[in-house]
Motif scaffolding. Structure first.
Motif, PDB file in Angstrom:
ATOM      1  N   PHE A  49      44.755  39.309  27.657  1.00 27.59           N
ATOM      2  CA  PHE A  49      45.179  40.176  27.858  1.00 27.59           C
ATOM      3  C   PHE A  49      46.596  39.958  29.003  1.00 27.59           C
ATOM      4  CE2 PHE A  49      40.933  41.391  28.129  1.00 27.59           C
ATOM      5  CZ  PHE A  49      39.986  42.335  27.306  1.00 27.59           C
ATOM      6  N   SER A  51      49.142  41.543  30.000  1.00 31.19           N
ATOM      7  CA  SER A  51      49.792  42.445  31.360  1.00 31.19           C
ATOM      8  C   SER A  51      47.911  43.360  31.716  1.00 31.19           C
ATOM      9  CB  SER A  51      50.396  42.762  30.679  1.00 31.19           C
ATOM     10  OG  SER A  51      50.495  44.052  29.983  1.00 31.19           O
ATOM     11  N   ASP A  53      48.897  46.016  32.028  1.00 27.56           N
ATOM     12  CA  ASP A  53      48.593  47.828  31.382  1.00 27.56           C
ATOM     13  C   ASP A  53      48.352  47.237  30.346  1.00 27.56           C
ATOM     14  OD1 ASP A  53      50.293  49.038  33.218  1.00 27.56           O
ATOM     15  OD2 ASP A  53      51.726  49.376  31.564  1.00 27.56           O
ATOM     16  N   GLU A  54      47.919  46.246  29.568  1.00 19.48           N
ATOM     17  CA  GLU A  54      47.184  45.719  28.959  1.00 19.48           C
ATOM     18  C   GLU A  54      45.667  46.045  28.923  1.00 19.48           C
ATOM     19  OE1 GLU A  54      47.301  45.829  25.101  1.00 19.48           O
ATOM     20  OE2 GLU A  54      50.280  46.213  25.457  1.00 19.48           O
ATOM     21  N   LEU A  57      44.167  49.662  29.331  1.00 21.58           N
ATOM     22  CA  LEU A  57      44.266  50.204  27.669  1.00 21.58           C
ATOM     23  C   LEU A  57      43.089  49.315  27.585  1.00 21.58           C
ATOM     24  CD1 LEU A  57      45.750  52.223  25.639  1.00 21.58           C
ATOM     25  CD2 LEU A  57      47.047  49.750  24.631  1.00 21.58           C
ATOM     26  N   VAL A 118      50.529  53.594  28.514  1.00 20.02           N
ATOM     27  CA  VAL A 118      49.100  53.299  28.820  1.00 20.02           C
ATOM     28  C   VAL A 118      48.137  54.389  27.620  1.00 20.02           C
ATOM     29  CG1 VAL A 118      46.743  52.826  29.192  1.00 20.02           C
ATOM     30  CG2 VAL A 118      48.683  51.541  29.973  1.00 20.02           C
ATOM     31  N   ARG A 121      49.561  55.328  24.659  1.00 20.55           N
ATOM     32  CA  ARG A 121      49.189  54.748  23.512  1.00 20.55           C
ATOM     33  C   ARG A 121      47.582  55.057  23.447  1.00 20.55           C
ATOM     34  NH1 ARG A 121      50.332  48.676  25.713  1.00 20.55           N
ATOM     35  NH2 ARG A 121      49.665  48.465  23.634  1.00 20.55           N
TER      36      ARG A 121
END
Length: 203
Positions: A49, A51, A53-54, A57, A118, A121
């Motif tokens: 991952f 970040s 944020d990723e 998510l 996030v 998305r």
């Protein structure tokens, strides 16, 4: 198909990260803390991952998949419509209004809504999910004459609104988690309101 070691590792990271985000919130859930609990280096975590944020998510999407699958499995289309709906509503309210990872992760995403995409998305990825199945069921019962000839997608929007009515209060900590009895009573109230609005009076 058997999961690969990389897939198993990814799923383990998501499971642990979910717990960390729920426990510490977005700001407190550093990649270092998550890596330490996973049992590896922060560099390895970033390989999966790129970040935080990723990773957030990914935890949201994994939680949503489990959420949707649990709800979908609770639907028995062989039952009368009102039994289908009240069972679905009750299960949904349990997952939203009783102390759960779903509620906690929603709070985390809301907390970063002004600085992260996030949330946007997430909704783009999940689409209508199990609500599309409910819309199909309503359409079937419209054809059977059990419901008025109204747009099933609008009917679903109405039903979602009834189910989500107290969600903001819950997420802001302005109400306690619902008890099982409160969930049952609220489910019956929502069902009654919905059916009063859409039941075919000529049935």
């Amino acid at each position: 198909m058997k999961a690969t070691k990389a897939q198993e590792r990814r799923e383990r990271i998501i499971t642990i990260a979910t717990g960390v985000f729920c426990e510490l919130g977005y700001e407190g859930a550093s990649m270092s803390i998550i890596a330490a609990r996973v049992g590896g280096s922060k560099g390895t975590l970033y390989n999966y991952f790129p970040s935080k944020d990723e990773l957030l998510l990914a935890t949201m999407l994994a939680g949503a998949e489990e959420f949707q699958n649990t709800l979908a499995k609770s639907i028995d289309q062989s039952l009368p419509l009102e039994q289908i709906l009240v069972g679905f509503i009750e299960r949904l309210l349990q997952m939203l209004y009783q102390d759960s990872d779903t509620e906690k992760l929603l709070r985390v995403v809301i907390s970063v809504g002004g600085t992260s995409d996030v949330g946007k998305r997430f909704f783009e990825y999940i689409g209508d999910g199990v609500w599309a199945q409910i819309a199909q069921i309503l359409e079937q019962h419209i054809q059977l004459g059990n419901l008025q000839e109204k747009d099933p997608l609008f009917m679903v929007t109405h039903l979602r609104g009834l189910c989500d009515a107290d969600l903001l209060r819950m997420l802001m900590g302005a109400m306690p988690s619902m008890t099982d009895e409160e969930i049952k009573q609220r489910s019956l109230q929502i069902l009654s309101t919905f059916m009063d609005a859409y039941r075919n009076s000529q049935e």
